[in-house]
Structure formats: structure tokens, C-alpha cells
Design an enzyme around this catalytic site. Structure first.
Site, PDB file in Angstrom:
ATOM      1  N   GLU A 183     -19.321  21.644 -24.122  1.00  0.00           N
ATOM      2  CA  GLU A 183     -19.272  22.948 -23.454  1.00  0.00           C
ATOM      3  C   GLU A 183     -17.818  23.388 -23.511  1.00  0.00           C
ATOM      4  O   GLU A 183     -16.985  22.858 -22.764  1.00  0.00           O
ATOM      5  CB  GLU A 183     -19.724  22.814 -21.992  1.00  0.00           C
ATOM      6  CG  GLU A 183     -21.154  22.315 -21.806  1.00  0.00           C
ATOM      7  CD  GLU A 183     -22.171  23.454 -21.838  1.00  0.00           C
ATOM      8  OE1 GLU A 183     -21.779  24.625 -21.941  1.00  0.00           O
ATOM      9  OE2 GLU A 183     -23.370  23.146 -21.763  1.00  0.00           O
ATOM     10  N   GLU A 236      -8.056  32.173 -26.424  1.00  0.00           N
ATOM     11  CA  GLU A 236      -8.445  32.040 -25.014  1.00  0.00           C
ATOM     12  C   GLU A 236      -7.176  31.870 -24.178  1.00  0.00           C
ATOM     13  O   GLU A 236      -6.509  30.836 -24.268  1.00  0.00           O
ATOM     14  CB  GLU A 236      -9.370  30.832 -24.840  1.00  0.00           C
ATOM     15  CG  GLU A 236      -9.957  30.744 -23.449  1.00  0.00           C
ATOM     16  CD  GLU A 236     -10.774  29.475 -23.230  1.00  0.00           C
ATOM     17  OE1 GLU A 236     -10.350  28.408 -23.680  1.00  0.00           O
ATOM     18  OE2 GLU A 236     -11.840  29.578 -22.589  1.00  0.00           O
TER      19      GLU A 236
HETATM   20  P1  NAD Z   1      -9.112  19.937 -21.560  1.00  0.00           P
HETATM   21  O1  NAD Z   1      -9.855  19.858 -22.832  1.00  0.00           O
HETATM   22  O2  NAD Z   1      -7.642  19.833 -21.602  1.00  0.00           O
HETATM   23  O3  NAD Z   1      -9.587  18.805 -20.542  1.00  0.00           O
HETATM   24  C1  NAD Z   1     -10.928  18.691 -20.139  1.00  0.00           C
HETATM   25  C2  NAD Z   1     -11.172  17.254 -19.708  1.00  0.00           C
HETATM   26  O4  NAD Z   1     -11.016  16.412 -20.838  1.00  0.00           O
HETATM   27  C3  NAD Z   1     -10.194  16.735 -18.652  1.00  0.00           C
HETATM   28  O5  NAD Z   1     -10.872  15.883 -17.771  1.00  0.00           O
HETATM   29  C4  NAD Z   1      -9.213  15.939 -19.482  1.00  0.00           C
HETATM   30  O6  NAD Z   1      -8.544  14.928 -18.768  1.00  0.00           O
HETATM   31  C5  NAD Z   1     -10.128  15.346 -20.536  1.00  0.00           C
HETATM   32  N1  NAD Z   1      -9.465  14.931 -21.764  1.00  0.00           N
HETATM   33  C6  NAD Z   1      -8.286  15.372 -22.294  1.00  0.00           C
HETATM   34  N2  NAD Z   1      -8.010  14.708 -23.431  1.00  0.00           N
HETATM   35  C7  NAD Z   1      -9.026  13.855 -23.644  1.00  0.00           C
HETATM   36  C8  NAD Z   1      -9.325  12.929 -24.669  1.00  0.00           C
HETATM   37  N3  NAD Z   1      -8.510  12.718 -25.703  1.00  0.00           N
HETATM   38  N4  NAD Z   1     -10.487  12.239 -24.587  1.00  0.00           N
HETATM   39  C9  NAD Z   1     -11.355  12.434 -23.562  1.00  0.00           C
HETATM   40  N5  NAD Z   1     -11.096  13.284 -22.558  1.00  0.00           N
HETATM   41  C10 NAD Z   1      -9.963  13.996 -22.597  1.00  0.00           C
HETATM   42  O7  NAD Z   1      -9.599  21.284 -20.891  1.00  0.00           O
HETATM   43  P2  NAD Z   1      -9.057  21.932 -19.546  1.00  0.00           P
HETATM   44  O8  NAD Z   1      -7.750  22.555 -19.858  1.00  0.00           O
HETATM   45  O9  NAD Z   1      -9.180  20.971 -18.422  1.00  0.00           O
HETATM   46  O10 NAD Z   1     -10.167  23.055 -19.279  1.00  0.00           O
HETATM   47  C11 NAD Z   1     -10.069  24.324 -19.782  1.00  0.00           C
HETATM   48  C12 NAD Z   1     -11.004  24.501 -20.960  1.00  0.00           C
HETATM   49  O11 NAD Z   1     -12.339  24.150 -20.573  1.00  0.00           O
HETATM   50  C13 NAD Z   1     -11.076  25.942 -21.404  1.00  0.00           C
HETATM   51  O12 NAD Z   1     -11.046  26.002 -22.813  1.00  0.00           O
HETATM   52  C14 NAD Z   1     -12.433  26.400 -20.879  1.00  0.00           C
HETATM   53  O13 NAD Z   1     -12.988  27.482 -21.571  1.00  0.00           O
HETATM   54  C15 NAD Z   1     -13.245  25.168 -21.004  1.00  0.00           C
HETATM   55  N6  NAD Z   1     -14.421  25.218 -20.122  1.00  0.00           N
HETATM   56  C16 NAD Z   1     -15.663  25.350 -20.677  1.00  0.00           C
HETATM   57  C17 NAD Z   1     -16.788  25.457 -19.866  1.00  0.00           C
HETATM   58  C18 NAD Z   1     -18.175  25.618 -20.448  1.00  0.00           C
HETATM   59  O14 NAD Z   1     -19.136  25.414 -19.712  1.00  0.00           O
HETATM   60  N7  NAD Z   1     -18.335  25.979 -21.706  1.00  0.00           N
HETATM   61  C19 NAD Z   1     -16.654  25.418 -18.478  1.00  0.00           C
HETATM   62  C20 NAD Z   1     -15.372  25.271 -17.946  1.00  0.00           C
HETATM   63  C21 NAD Z   1     -14.257  25.156 -18.778  1.00  0.00           C
END
Ligand code: NAD
Length: 482
Positions: A252, A382
């Protein structure tokens, strides 16, 4: 008076609150004050391994529990989350910065996910498939097993419910990795779950950093399914790891969603909807309506009304329930303010806002850039902040071309009184969900997920049952000769 927040939080593994094996901790910071809220155990690979082992040990009993009993326990959890909503909402506002009334709504959404999927628990069944008279054929839906939920910081409590509730309802066990910026409510909900009868090991929470706990969890050989919600680059990394392990995964991811307004729309309601779409949660929403496609015939009237309403918005700490709170972290503040510079270079001075607030905390003004071309970075990337890019169009064909001219495909919205046009848009737009005359229309019951770079797989509604189960086909030869 706001409930008091503990000064330390730990991991929750096998029904117990435990420190990280390394003893390491990290600080979580209030984005409205830039001051630490609490220290949190910094989970890493050994802690993930313990959590996965605890989940694995709990799996057989949980999946074989009578489905109605699983449902009862999830209902009890929904009610307990409601009972503790005051604490959970204040934790969410402290951690994330969002207005307290929005945090309360997110806690209710989380409770509602557990309630909704509690009702689903005893309605997950297969099909009977007619073959020739010699055979009886049926399918059963079985849980994946040990599932991992990797959660972002923008809607921590909401997405916890959205990802975990269908997993547990369908007989899976869970290990959750909340975002390092916002780990507090996940640990609290796991504790609450344990108190209301979710057995030890069924729901584990390992706060920590993405490259440490997150990477180990998504690569763990005993994890059978991964639900990842976050950014596209991390999603790709998690997806690659899952494929290497041949693990079920759904992603997602982000969005750059078009919100199309026609001259026959109810302008007042379209302005309100546009503002909700881009300024809710300070624009840090995957499904934000960050590209406003405005018909040229109403552009002046619409923008005048938008300016009046945006200027009336309050921006301030979430505890004071301002209309908009701060961005979640210094990193996000740097990212968004950098995009304000990019926008100025590409489209000139913003029509509204464009500055940061002169106070502690990661506050930026609600900002609107007009005269945006869909090729500009502020229309393609974004931003994940309260920054709206306004693009004008002249006819239906042009609107759909601009709407679809994006790498993303999470949501799309249209404001018009012409239902034929609205449904032509719904048919032609490449997006996982379409909103007609209201941004964020839909609920826990409606499937949610992305087209294109916004991901694959669906959560919410009954679609999540598919995501969290695997189908087994059973075929018996019943001919007299056998
Ligand atoms: P992110 O990808 O930086 O982090 C998301 C999660 O992944 C965090 O818990 C983080 O610690 C973890 N993570 C980071 N690196 C990782 C790795 N190498 N392996 C496994 N896990 C890892 O995203 P963010 O900045 O926390 O969130 C913002 C993004 O999330 C935006 O792009 C937003 O659009 C998206 N988002 C999507 C939805 C949806 O339903 N489509 C909902 C909410 C947010």
C-alpha cells in the site's frame, strides 16, 4: 485533563512488555514542541526473531479456535480500544502532531476495524465447484500463518487496525513494526489486546527502525505474509525481499491524486472537500487530493472561495485542536520546505501560504500553487505535506488525460452534478478508488489499494480476506469404483 503519558515504552512480545535484547532505546519526539515524549525500546533482528517465534508458537491454537470465539475476542478488543480512546488519542497527537479531534477519529476507526472484522471471522468460507458426477470439489480458505504488518507514521492507529484486524480475524498471528516516528499507540493496543483475551503471541509489536527491525521482519524466513504500507522505494525493497523468500506480500504505497472540479459542481462543498483532501493530517495522507484539476471557467470563483476558507484555518499544536497540526518530524519538515522552494522556482510565488510558522515545532502554512503544469515536480512527486498544485483544464478529455498522466494510481475524485460525466470519469481513471462529490468518501467496509506505483493488493472491506487467506482446493473421486 489529558491523560499522562509514560516516559518509557517497550516491545510487546508473547504477552509481555520487554526491553530490546540489546538494551538500546530511542526517543520519540513531539513535533509540536520538538521535545522528547518518551524513550522506546529499539527492536532489532533478535527481537524480531523472538516475536516471530512467539507468533509461530501461538498460531495453531489461534487458527483452530472457533471462528465465532475469535470474533468475540476481536469485538472485546474493539470495545477496549473505545474505552481507552482518551489515552490512545493523546498518545497519537503527541507522537504524530495531528489535531486531537482527528486522533480521536483515528482511534474510533481502529476500533471499528476490529469490530468489522470480528463480524467477518465466522463468514470466511470457500466454494463448492460442480464437476462431473464422479467428483465432489470444494475450496477452503486458510490463514497465511505468521503475518507481518509494517506501518507508516502518518496514520499509525488507523493503519494498525486496518492491517492487523483482518489478519487476526482470518486466523493469522501478527508481528507489527510501527514507524520509528510514531510507535506509541501500537504498543498500547497490544497491551490492551492481551488484557481482553487475545492469547499470548497472537499479537506482537516490535518498535524500531526500518533498516533494522523492519528489514529483518520482511526478510524473516518464518513470516508467511507481509502487509507493507509506506513509500514506493521502501515498498520496492520489501517486495523484492518477499519475492526472494516467495512470501505473500501486498504493498500500500503513495499517491499524487487528481481532484477534478467542473463548473456545475456545488462550489462551496467542492472547496470544503478540496481542503479536507489536501490539508487533513497536514497533507500527510497517501490518498491526499494533491493535484486540483480546476475547470478554467470557474477557476477565479473557486480560488477566491478557497483563499477565504484557507485564510480562516488555524495552524497550531494538535492538543489545542487547531485545524491543522505540524508535520511529523524534522525530516518531513525539511522535505516539505524544500518542495516549497521547488514550487516557487517552477510556478512562482504561491497563491496562498508558502511559509513556515515562526515558532517551535514543524509547522508550515497550508499552501496553494496555481498555474501548475502537470510536468512540474510539484505535480508529479508526492510531497506529503499541505501543498496543493492547481492545474487548469478545459474539457473532459483533457481532464482524464491529466488525471491519468501520473506514475501513481491510488485515488481520484470528481465534483460535478452530471452523473454521466462522473461515472465516465470513474470508468476511465486509473485509480484504486474514486470519490464522487466528496473526498475520502467510503469507510472500513470499502476496498482500498493502488493502481500503478501506488501498489498492489487490497485492504479494507472483504477484499482483505483475500489478502490474508490462501485457497485450498479439495477434489474427491466419489465414483463407485474407487
Ligand atoms: P516509509 O516507507 O519510510 O516507512 C514505512 C514503514 O516501513 C516504517 O515502519 C519504516 O520503519 C519501515 N521501513 C523503512 N525501511 C524499511 C526496510 N528497509 N525494510 C522494512 N521496513 C522498512 O514510509 P513513511 O515515510 O513512514 O510513510 C509515508 C509513505 O507511506 C507515503 O509515501 C504514503 O503515501 C505512504 N502511505 C500509503 C498508504 C496506503 O494505504 N496506500 C497509507 C499511508 C501511507
Amino acid at each position: 485533563m489529558a491523560p499522562s503519558i509514560a516516559s518509557t515504552y517497550d516491545l510487546f512480545i508473547d504477552g509481555e512488555t520487554v526491553p530490546a535484547e540489546s538494551g538500546e532505546r530511542f526517543e520519540t519526539v513531539d513535533p509540536a514542541t520538538e521535545r522528547p515524549i518518551a524513550t522506546v525500546a529499539r527492536g532489532d533482528a533478535p527481537d524480531v526473531d523472538s516475536a516471530v517465534a512467539a507468533a509461530d508458537a501461538a498460531l495453531d491454537d489461534w487458527r483452530s479456535m472457533a471462528p465465532q470465539e475469535r470474533g468475540r475476542r476481536l469485538n472485546a478488543l474493539a470495545e477496549a480500544i473505545r474505552d481507552q480512546s482518551d489515552l490512545l488519542a493523546h498518545l497519537e497527537t503527541a507522537d504524530n502532531g495531528k489535531p486531537i479531534s482527528h486522533a480521536e477519529a483515528d482511534v474510533e476507526t481502529c476500533a471499528r476495524y476490529f469490530e468489522y472484522y470480528a463480524g467477518v471471522a465466522d463468514k470466511v468460507h470457500g466454494d463448492s465447484i460442480p464437476l462431473t458426477d464422479e467428483y465432489v470439489d470444494y475450496t477452503v480458505r486458510e490463514p497465511l500463518g505468521v503475518t507481518a504488518q509494517i506501518i507508516p507514521w502518518n496514520l499509525p492507529t488507523n493503519i494498525f487496525g486496518r492491517s492487523v484486524a483482518p489478519a487476526l480475524a482470518t486466523g493469522n498471528v501478527a508481528v507489527v513494526k510501527p514507524a520509528e516516528q510514531t510507535p506509541l499507540t501500537a504498543v498500547e493496543i497490544a497491551r490492551i489486546a492481551s488484557e481482553v483475551g487475545i492469547p499470548d503471541g497472537v499479537l506482537n509489536v516490535v518498535p524500531g527502525f526500518g533498516g533494522e527491525a523492519g528489514a529483518r521482519l520482511s526478510a524473516h524466513p518464518d513470516v508467511d505474509g507481509v502487509s507493507f504500507t509506506g513509500s514506493v522505494p521502501t515498498g520496492i525493497e520489501v517486495g523484492k525481499t518477499a519475492v526472494e523468500n516467495v512470501t505473500n506480500v501486498h504493498l500500500e504505497l503513495g499517491g499524487k491524486s487528481p481532484n477534478v472540479v467542473y463548473p456545475d459542481a456545488d462550489i462551496e462543498s467542492a472547496v470544503e472537500s478540496t481542503m479536507t483532501g489536501i490539508f487533513a493530517n497536514a497533507g500527510q495522507v497517501c490518498s491526499a487530493g494533491s493535484r486540483l484539476l480546476l475547470h478554467e471557467a470557474i477557476s477565479d470563483e473557486f480560488l477566491d472561495e478557497l483563499a477565504t476558507q484557507v485564510e480562516a484555518m488555524s495552524v497550531g499544536p494538535g492538543e489545542g485542536d487547531a485545524d491543522m497540526g505540524p508535520l511529523v518530524s524534522e525530516e518531513q519538515f525539511e522535505k516539505v520546505t524544500n518542495y516549497l522552494d521547488v514550487g516557487r522556482a517552477e510556478a512562482g510565488e504561491p497563491f496562498i501560504g508558502g511559509d513556515v510558522l515562526d515558532r517551535d515545532g514543524y509547522f508550515v502554512e497550508p499552501t496553494v500553487f496555481t498555474g501548475v503544469d502537470n510536468d512540474m515536480r510539484i505535480a508529479r512527486e508526492e510531497i506529503f505535506g499541505p501543498v496543493l498544485s492547481v492545474i487548469e483544464f478545459s474539457d473532459e478529455q483533457e481532464a482524464i488525460e491529466i488525471a491519468n498522466d501520473t506514475d501513481y494510481g491510488l485515488v481520484a475524485g470528481i465534483h460535478t452534478q452530471n452523473m454521466g460525466r462522473a461515472h465516465r470519469f470513474a470508468r476511465d481513471v486509473q485509480a484504486g478508488q474514486v470519490y464522487i462529490n466528496e473526498w475520502f468518501a467510503g469507510g472500513e467496509e470499502t476496498p482500498f489499494g493502488g493502481y500503478k506505483q501506488s501498489g498492489f493488493g487490497r485492504e479494507k472491506g472483504l477484499a482483505a480476506v483475500d489478502a490474508y487467506t490462501q485457497v485450498k482446493n479439495v477434489c474427491a473421486n466419489i465414483s463407485p469404483e474407487t
